[in-house]
Design an enzyme around this catalytic site. Structure first.
Site, mmCIF file in Angstrom:
data_model
loop_
_atom_site.group_PDB
_atom_site.id
_atom_site.type_symbol
_atom_site.label_atom_id
_atom_site.label_comp_id
_atom_site.label_asym_id
_atom_site.label_seq_id
_atom_site.Cartn_x
_atom_site.Cartn_y
_atom_site.Cartn_z
ATOM 1 C CG HIS A 25 52.033 43.104 28.155
ATOM 2 N ND1 HIS A 25 51.158 43.120 27.094
ATOM 3 C CD2 HIS A 25 51.264 42.983 29.266
ATOM 4 C CE1 HIS A 25 49.918 43.024 27.544
ATOM 5 N NE2 HIS A 25 49.953 42.940 28.857
ATOM 6 C CG HIS A 67 45.383 38.030 28.281
ATOM 7 N ND1 HIS A 67 44.316 38.292 27.441
ATOM 8 C CD2 HIS A 67 45.484 39.099 29.107
ATOM 9 C CE1 HIS A 67 43.795 39.458 27.746
ATOM 10 N NE2 HIS A 67 44.483 39.984 28.751
#
Length: 267
Positions: A25, A67
């Site tokens: 991730h 992100h």
């Protein structure tokens, strides 16, 4: 249960029927370097071939692996990413590392697969352009909480890519799975996987029955963000097809115990 997508049917040692996929991730870093080239390199050095990342477009249309909508949490900059040009972002640092463009990541490791979460509509067209330019259709999975953004990417592609369902599509697949219609919906939505947390609030999503119904519909179940060894092992026992984790080191160990590691030969 199988999928026509090469992304979801890998050929590294221990793959195939011995899934699941292990995904790092935003790369791997315990020092706040998420979505940096150093973090991606650290995951690859552990043997990962599958990396999860996010994309947003700059004011001048360059796709960044990033992100948050704003810069403060992970960089030394301030404000919204989309308000900056790529040149301005090049001056900022993530714990000493530059913010990478998605193209840098795509080009750096041609055999690495990328799970790409499309964070804004402006990113969709540029993501499609880069997939086309690099012929990366078989090594990219397009994900988004918004199926509208995902479809925007698909419209720009000359051939199919793997895809996971958005939040409303996933809810529809969940509900229609009980009456045997999830496969039809998945075909309409052009998705091959659902990427879900174990729970939404107090509601448990990932159960043995949910995994079974998804498999019956030809869908993989990939679960985020799983960072504890015992939970990884529990979910694997349920038959999930992928785990996404911040703790790439722990996930690599768990997969090695199953004889399905490394995904990529270490440098």
């Amino acid at each position: 249960m199988s999928s026509a997508s090469p992304y979801l049917n890998p050929t590294f040692p221990g793959s195939g029927q011995n899934r699941p996929l292990a995904m790092s991730h935003r790369g791997f870093s315990l020092a706040g370097q998420e979505n940096s080239m150093a973090a991606f390199r650290a995951a690859i050095d552990l043997g990962f071939r599958y990396l999860e990342t996010d994309v947003r477009a700059t004011r001048d249309g360059v796709l960044m692996a990033f992100h948050d909508p704003t810069l403060e949490r992970t960089t030394d900059g301030r404000g919204e990413l989309t308000a900056h040009t790529a040149g301005q972002l090049a001056q900022l640092r993530i714990s000493g590392e530059p913010i990478p463009t998605f193209e840098e990541l795509l080009a750096a490791w041609p055999d690495v697969c990328l799970n790409v979460d499309v964070k804004d509509m402006a990113a969709a067209d540029e993501l499609a352009r880069l997939i086309e330019a690099y012929g990366a259709h078989d090594r990219v999975l397009v994900a988004s909480f918004s199926d509208r953004r995902r479809f925007r990417v698909l419209r720009g592609l000359s051939r199919p890519v793997a895809g996971s369902a958005g939040i409303y599509a996933t809810a529809g697949i969940y509900l229609l799975g009980f009456v045997g219609l999830a496969k039809l919906l998945a075909r309409i939505l052009r998705v091959h996987a659902v990427q879900v947390p174990v729970q939404y609030g107090r509601f448990t999503v990932v159960t043995r029955g949910f995994v079974r119904r998804c498999h019956r519909a030809g869908l993989q179940v990939q679960v985020w963000t799983i960072n504890e060894r015992a939970e990884m092992q529990r979910l694997l026992a349920l038959g999930v097809d992928g785990l996404i984790s911040d703790r790439a080191d722990i996930l690599a160990d768990v997969m090695a115990e199953r004889g399905s590691w490394p995904q990529r030969e270490r440098a």
